[in-house]
Design an enzyme around this catalytic site. Structure first.
Site, PDB file in Angstrom:
ATOM      1  CE1 TYR A  80      -3.982   2.233   0.804  1.00 30.78           C
ATOM      2  CE2 TYR A  80      -2.260   3.501   1.909  1.00 30.78           C
ATOM      3  CZ  TYR A  80      -3.539   3.424   1.373  1.00 30.78           C
ATOM      4  OH  TYR A  80      -4.362   4.522   1.401  1.00 30.78           O
ATOM      5  CG  ASP A  81       2.990   2.172   3.540  1.00 33.07           C
ATOM      6  OD1 ASP A  81       1.817   2.607   3.598  1.00 33.07           O
ATOM      7  OD2 ASP A  81       3.591   1.660   4.508  1.00 33.07           O
ATOM      8  CE  LYS A  99     -30.335   7.577  20.824  1.00 27.90           C
ATOM      9  NZ  LYS A  99     -29.213   8.449  20.843  1.00 27.90           N
ATOM     10  CD  GLU A 144     -24.243   9.073  16.715  1.00 23.86           C
ATOM     11  OE1 GLU A 144     -24.973   9.489  15.785  1.00 23.86           O
ATOM     12  OE2 GLU A 144     -24.355   9.444  17.886  1.00 23.86           O
ATOM     13  CB  CYS A 166     -30.855   7.456  72.343  1.00 22.88           C
ATOM     14  SG  CYS A 166     -29.060   7.492  72.159  1.00 22.88           S
TER      15      CYS A 166
HETATM   16  S1  IVH Z   1     -31.571   6.778  13.548  1.00 21.85           S
HETATM   17  C1  IVH Z   1     -33.941  11.073  13.345  1.00 21.85           C
HETATM   18  N1  IVH Z   1     -29.837   5.082  14.501  1.00 21.85           N
HETATM   19  O1  IVH Z   1     -29.071   9.442  17.992  1.00 21.85           O
HETATM   20  C2  IVH Z   1     -32.691  10.470  13.077  1.00 21.85           C
HETATM   21  N2  IVH Z   1     -29.705   7.332  15.250  1.00 21.85           N
HETATM   22  O2  IVH Z   1     -31.012  10.859  19.540  1.00 21.85           O
HETATM   23  C3  IVH Z   1     -32.766   9.000  12.989  1.00 21.85           C
HETATM   24  N3  IVH Z   1     -27.885   7.730  16.830  1.00 21.85           N
HETATM   25  O3  IVH Z   1     -29.221  12.178  15.839  1.00 21.85           O
HETATM   26  C4  IVH Z   1     -31.649   8.484  13.730  1.00 21.85           C
HETATM   27  N4  IVH Z   1     -27.118   5.672  16.877  1.00 21.85           N
HETATM   28  O4  IVH Z   1     -27.024  10.839  15.940  1.00 21.85           O
HETATM   29  C5  IVH Z   1     -30.262   6.358  14.518  1.00 21.85           C
HETATM   30  N5  IVH Z   1     -28.382   3.454  15.230  1.00 21.85           N
HETATM   31  C6  IVH Z   1     -28.794   4.719  15.256  1.00 21.85           C
HETATM   32  C7  IVH Z   1     -28.161   5.700  16.035  1.00 21.85           C
HETATM   33  C8  IVH Z   1     -28.656   6.999  16.018  1.00 21.85           C
HETATM   34  C9  IVH Z   1     -26.958   6.901  17.346  1.00 21.85           C
HETATM   35  C10 IVH Z   1     -27.981   9.164  17.171  1.00 21.85           C
HETATM   36  C11 IVH Z   1     -28.159  10.036  15.960  1.00 21.85           C
HETATM   37  C12 IVH Z   1     -29.372  10.874  16.228  1.00 21.85           C
HETATM   38  C13 IVH Z   1     -29.491  10.745  17.707  1.00 21.85           C
HETATM   39  C14 IVH Z   1     -30.908  10.945  18.166  1.00 21.85           C
END
Ligand code: IVH
Length: 722
Positions: free
Chosen positions: A54-55, A134, A198, A450
């Site tokens: 790669y390098d 999430k 994210e 007490c």
């Molecule tokens: S769906 C309306 N999926 O959580 C946007 N959001 O509290 C639909 N987030 O702004 C978001 N993991 O930055 C979605 N698997 C995930 C997520 C996720 C983190 C964040 C995202 C969003 C915030 C909302």
């Protein structure tokens, strides 16, 4: 790795041609080859070539660009780190707002959400979902025009964000150009595409960043999320590149079509055909070279999504990055328009939030309680918060010494923590959030129960404890001593709850544990909540407890620092309470796990005249202190004696408690946290921070199979029956 002859041949072609014959097409081929290898490395986790391959190609591409600045492609890997730091970030408008999510904290709230969806989607009988972790990072909007990354922006206020393109380009897993994939299964890339992702920093990386900052005397980041936020707002992309941010995508929108240089919103959906379901869209994103949120599941029903949520609750502990819940989203993209958004969040998605084990709240008052030994225990009364799944409004501050050390004041913002089954405790004061009307807490002078004047225990000029000296007459001490006496790990007497003990004390029927054994059914009948049968049964239960093991009796006596474990080892050595009573400091300290503090506490306890009176009284009601603690077997050494284990994660064949009991039966000790004294960490599925700690301290980690072979050792030891 590079055993593909066709590939090697291509590479040799590029290598031969570039330095001598830097044709434009050779340059373009070089760039796309580098991007393909980088994708294999950073996204697919399946490297195609060695690093030096790669390098070498990278250097050729770089040299060519220096000779032909006009050839430089925006997607060239050389463009990932810009030369000049920015002076400021531009504010930009999002083509569509970045909404937030509504939260659910239990299954009922999720069900309510589905019910609303079912109404709105009229006619749809079942809904399919994508449930995914999430991620606890920062939202990013990535815009691709004709497959080329043209802009990356932070969420900002949802409508306007900051242009952080230069920083985001340093994230290797984000394609600068969506590769043109020759396979027919790959869906076409829309002209104008917005990808949502994210940004985060994994735990390991976070720790090394902080270690480095500590060494450089720089302020530490509080958590990975703050570190990611601070990094994304760096003006110098070179620093950003060093921090190695990661990004996971979870969605994309087909924004429109390009006609000439004009972009049109694709409201008519006439442009590029787009996938019909979120699940398909996520597969397309993978095919387009994106890193898609790795922990997710396609679910046919909300019940299935719920199963995923409960399963991930512990599994997420072993993920390399922070998560704070599960987002459940409708799979059918056509429904998104139909159900629409509220002012702040889409109706087609719901975030289930795991309840944190730590939270901030406000301290409203301090209650001073009197414990079994007369020590004053400050209890924090707080604004209720949800912790580890339950509402908490009281937390222990242990003793006045620790309370003063923490420096809590009334109305302070405090961080409270509750791990499963452990009493919540105040971890620290968030001093930077102290309100102006915060008030120092005065220490009590008299016993709240007490009114006897309290005695201060002072060490190095500081009060470490306040104690009520009225050990025989203080009602609060009597009550807690009795509660301890009848408790599960002591005499285990059913039918004597807090309220009953209180009544017994109020009526002066019971003033010491020995008095319990003189109670008659008639006396109990006079109390609230007793009928003939229950009074009879309770008296029987009290009498039966005379036969309990001396280990439980010793624990019940409530010598400070003598819990059930220590009581066991003490009687293992001395046989009976009568013999223990005579033991000297030196003899006590030879017992495994007994140090000078415990030894002193035992000697002091038995030397007190009150103790002698209590023991005599207990003998008179039927206790036999010469009774030998019972041996299970007579082997001289338990196989795991002296070994200290910590358990984490979920085991398949038994619960952690069961495993702990079995190890203890073999002589091992179980503790809650990994330290340098730990023999090994036993890790089931989903062990988290403890694993990292063990790794740091080079403590061996055993899996379930290894645990089984440990347990298979001869179960012959001289443990006692409790
Ligand atoms: S769906 C309306 N999926 O959580 C946007 N959001 O509290 C639909 N987030 O702004 C978001 N993991 O930055 C979605 N698997 C995930 C997520 C996720 C983190 C964040 C995202 C969003 C915030 C909302």
């Amino acid at each position: 790795m590079s055993s593909n002859p066709a590939l090697t041949e291509q590479l040799q072609f590029v290598a031969r041609s570039l330095p001598w014959l830097p044709t434009h097409s050779a340059y373009c081929f070089g760039v796309s080859q580098l991007n393909q290898w980088a994708n294999a490395y950073y996204v697919l986790d399946a490297p195609m070539v060695e690093d030096d391959h790669y390098d070498a190609l990278y250097q050729m591409v770089l040299a060519t660009e220096e000779n032909h600045p006009d050839w430089v492609l925006p997607e060239s890997p050389t463009q990932r780190v810009g030369d000049e730091p920015l002076t400021t970030f531009q504010t930009v408008e999002h083509p569509q707002p970045l909404l937030s999510l509504e939260n659910a904290f239990n299954q009922t709230e999720l069900q309510t959400w589905e019910n609303r969806l079912l109404k709105l989607s009229n006619g749809m009988e079942t809904l399919g979902y994508v449930a995914e972790m999430k991620l606890d990072g920062l939202a990013l909007s990535l815009i691709y025009e004709k497959g080329v990354l043209v802009r990356a922006a932070t969420r900002g206020n949802g409508k306007m964000g900051e242009d952080v393109t230069a920083n985001v380009k340093t994230i290797r897993s984000i394609p600068l150009k969506i590769p043109v994939n020759p396979t027919t299964e790959t869906p076409p890339v829309p002209d104008w595409l917005e990808v949502r992702a994210e940004v985060l920093i994994p735990f390991k990386r976070f720790e090394s960043i902080n270690t480095e900052r500590l060494a450089n005397n720089e302020p530490l980041f509080a958590n990975p999320r703050n570190a990611a936020a601070g990094t994304l707002r760096q003006l110098d992309a070179k620093i950003v590149a060093n921090r190695k941010l990661e990004a996971y995508c979870f969605a994309a929108t087909n924004l429109g079509v390009l006609e000439g240089t004009q972009l049109h919103f694709d409201d008519t959906e006439l442009g590029t055909p787009f996938p019909e379901t979120l699940w398909q869209l996520q597969s397309a994103l993978t095919a387009w070279g994106f890193n898609v949120n790795p922990v997710r599941k396609l679910c046919d029903s909300l019940d299935e999504a719920w199963a995923f949520i409960t399963q991930q609750e512990s599994a997420r502990e072993s993920l390399p990055f922070a998560t704070d819940g599960v987002v459940v989203k409708v799979n059918n993209l056509a429904l998104y328009k139909q159900v629409g958004n509220t002012a702040k969040a889409p109706r087609w998605a719901m975030a289930y939030k795991y309840s944190p084990e730590e939270a901030e709240t406000t301290l409203e008052a301090i209650e001073f309680n009197v414990g079994r030994t007369g020590a004053i225990t400050p209890v924090a009364i707080m604004q209720p918060v949800i912790l580890a799944g339950s509402t908490v409004s009281r937390a222990s501050l242990h003793n006045v010494g620790l309370m003063q050390e923490k420096g809590v004041q009334l109305r302070d913002v405090v961080l409270v923590r509750k791990a499963a089954e452990i009493i919540p405790e105040v971890m620290q004061v968030q001093v930077e959030k102290r309100p102006i009307d915060a008030e120092r807490i005065a220490l009590p002078t008299f016993c709240p129960s007490c009114q006897t004047e309290l005695v201060a225990k002072v060490e190095e000029d500081r009060i470490v404890n306040l104690v009520c000296p009225n050990s025989l007459g203080c009602p609060a001490q009597l009550q807690t001593r009795l509660e301890h006496w009848v408790g599960k790990k002591c005499l285990d007497i059913d039918g004597l709850g807090e309220a009953t003990l209180d009544q017994l004390l109020q009526a002066s029927l019971v003033l010491s544990p020995a008095d319990l054994y003189r109670l008659t059914p008639e006396q109990l009948l006079g109390l609230e909540g007793f009928a003939e049968k229950s009074a009879q049964k309770t008296v029987e239960a009290i009498q039966v407890s005379l036969q309990q093991s001396p280990i439980r009796v010793l624990h019940a006596l409530g010598i400070s620092s003598v819990g059930i474990e220590t009581a066991t080892v003490l009687l293992e050595t001395f046989g009976s309470i009568d013999r223990l009573k005579e033991a000297k400091m030196e003899a006590l300290q030879t017992v495994y796990g007994v140090g000078s503090i415990v030894a002193q506490a035992v000697v002091d306890y038995f030397a007190k005249p009150e103790t002698q009176a209590l023991l005599a009284d207990l003998s008179s009601v039927g206790f036999d202190f010469s009774k030998q603690a019972q041996l299970l077997s007579h082997s001289d050494n338990a196989p795991l004696l002296g070994n200290v284990y910590v358990l984490t994660g979920t085991l398949e064949s038994m619960t952690r408690d069961e495993a702990g009991e079995k190890l203890k039966a073999l002589g091992a000790k179980i503790t809650n946290s990994v330290s340098k004294n730990t023999t090994a960490l036993i890790a089931g599925e989903g062990g988290g921070s403890k694993l990292q700690k063990a790794e740091k301290l080079s403590i061996p980690v055993l899996d379930e199979a290894e645990l089984m072979s440990l347990l298979a050792q001869d179960n012959i030891d001289k443990r006692l029956t409790v």
